[in-house]
Design a protein around this motif. Structure first.
Motif, short mmCIF file in Angstrom:
data_model
loop_
_atom_site.label_atom_id
_atom_site.label_comp_id
_atom_site.label_asym_id
_atom_site.label_seq_id
_atom_site.Cartn_x
_atom_site.Cartn_y
_atom_site.Cartn_z
N CYS A 25 -4.70 4.26 -0.33
CA CYS A 25 -4.71 3.76 1.05
C CYS A 25 -3.32 4.07 1.63
CB CYS A 25 -4.95 2.25 1.05
SG CYS A 25 -4.48 1.44 2.59
N CYS B 270 -1.26 0.40 1.94
CA CYS B 270 -0.93 -0.49 0.82
C CYS B 270 -0.98 0.17 -0.55
CB CYS B 270 -1.84 -1.71 0.84
SG CYS B 270 -3.52 -1.34 0.30
N ARG C 174 -3.38 0.90 -2.38
CA ARG C 174 -4.55 0.57 -3.19
C ARG C 174 -5.40 1.84 -3.34
NH1 ARG C 174 -6.76 -3.88 -0.20
NH2 ARG C 174 -5.32 -5.26 -1.27
N CYS D 16 -7.80 1.31 3.27
CA CYS D 16 -8.72 0.54 2.47
C CYS D 16 -9.44 -0.47 3.36
CB CYS D 16 -7.99 -0.17 1.33
SG CYS D 16 -6.95 -1.54 1.90
N CYS E 275 -6.86 -3.06 4.87
CA CYS E 275 -5.89 -2.56 5.85
C CYS E 275 -6.55 -2.09 7.14
CB CYS E 275 -5.04 -1.46 5.24
SG CYS E 275 -3.96 -2.07 3.93
ZN LIG Z 1 -4.74 -0.83 2.16
#
Ligand SMILES: [Zn+2]
Length: 201
Positions: free
Chosen positions: A9, A12, A14, A28, A31
């Motif tokens: 992402c 972040c 992820r 993601c 977010c």
């Molecule tokens: Zn994210």
């Protein structure tokens, strides 16, 4: 699909499925809920190892800059009741309480952007101790010009305002405020335990 197919992402880090990234502009599922205009800030906050420390630096720079802009007698910060946000004001005089109609706010645009940043960081930390530390560092130059530094929250009583004035300023400045508002030092001392605990939290 295997884990190695996943991508980061862009806010972040992820790991997400490429299909998710494609649909969500690289974000993601969490977010993508961040409004478009806040995404740059969210990215900056994520890249920061300690966003709260960064926010305090921003406050320090702001206070240093705006403190010099006032010719009023009182300069300081007024917070929400749990001290998670602070705005800066000047007053000709603080009587027994902070009167919104008498207050002049300074640095409001800069404060907005710091709050924006803090919101993205979701720190939820109290600003009481860091902001008072910054205010204490500038009070000697104010006191030498007969000016007063204050800290508080809207709705604080005279004794509470006096406690912080005493904490932030030199002795004669705080005695003046107490005298002008018919306050004894015993009344102010009654708050020692509560505020000392609050400051050391
Ligand atoms: Zn994210």
């Amino acid at each position: 699909m295997t884990a190695t197919d996943r991508v980061k992402c862009i806010i972040c880090d992820r790991m997400i499925l490429p299909t998710t990234a494609q649909v969500n502009d690289g974000l993601c599922a969490q977010c993508v809920k961040i409004p478009r205009k806040d995404r740059e800030t969210a990215k900056a906050v994520h890249a920061e190892t300690n966003p709260f420390d960064r926010a305090i630096d921003m406050y320090r720079n702001l206070i240093d800059a705006i403190a010099q802009q006032t010719s009023k007698n009182y300069f300081g910060a007024i917070c929400d009741p749990v001290f998670e946000s602070a705005r800066f004001y000047t007053f000709d005089n603080i009587g027994e309480c902070f009167d919104y109609d008498e207050a002049q706010e300074i640095g409001s645009d800069e404060v907005d952007s710091i709050e924006h940043y803090l919101l993205a960081a979701q720190s939820g930390n109290s600003l009481l101790s860091p902001i008072t530390a910054i205010l204490r560092s500038i009070s000697p130059s104010f006191n030498s010009q007969g000016k007063v530094i204050f800290f508080g929250s809207w709705g604080m009583g005279t004794d509470e305002i006096a406690w912080f004035i005493r904490y932030l300023n030199n002795r004669s400045t705080s005695l003046n405020y107490m005298q002008e508002n018919d306050l004894s030092e015993i009344e102010v001392d009654a708050l020692n335990d509560a505020f000392t605990k609050e400051l050391n939290r």
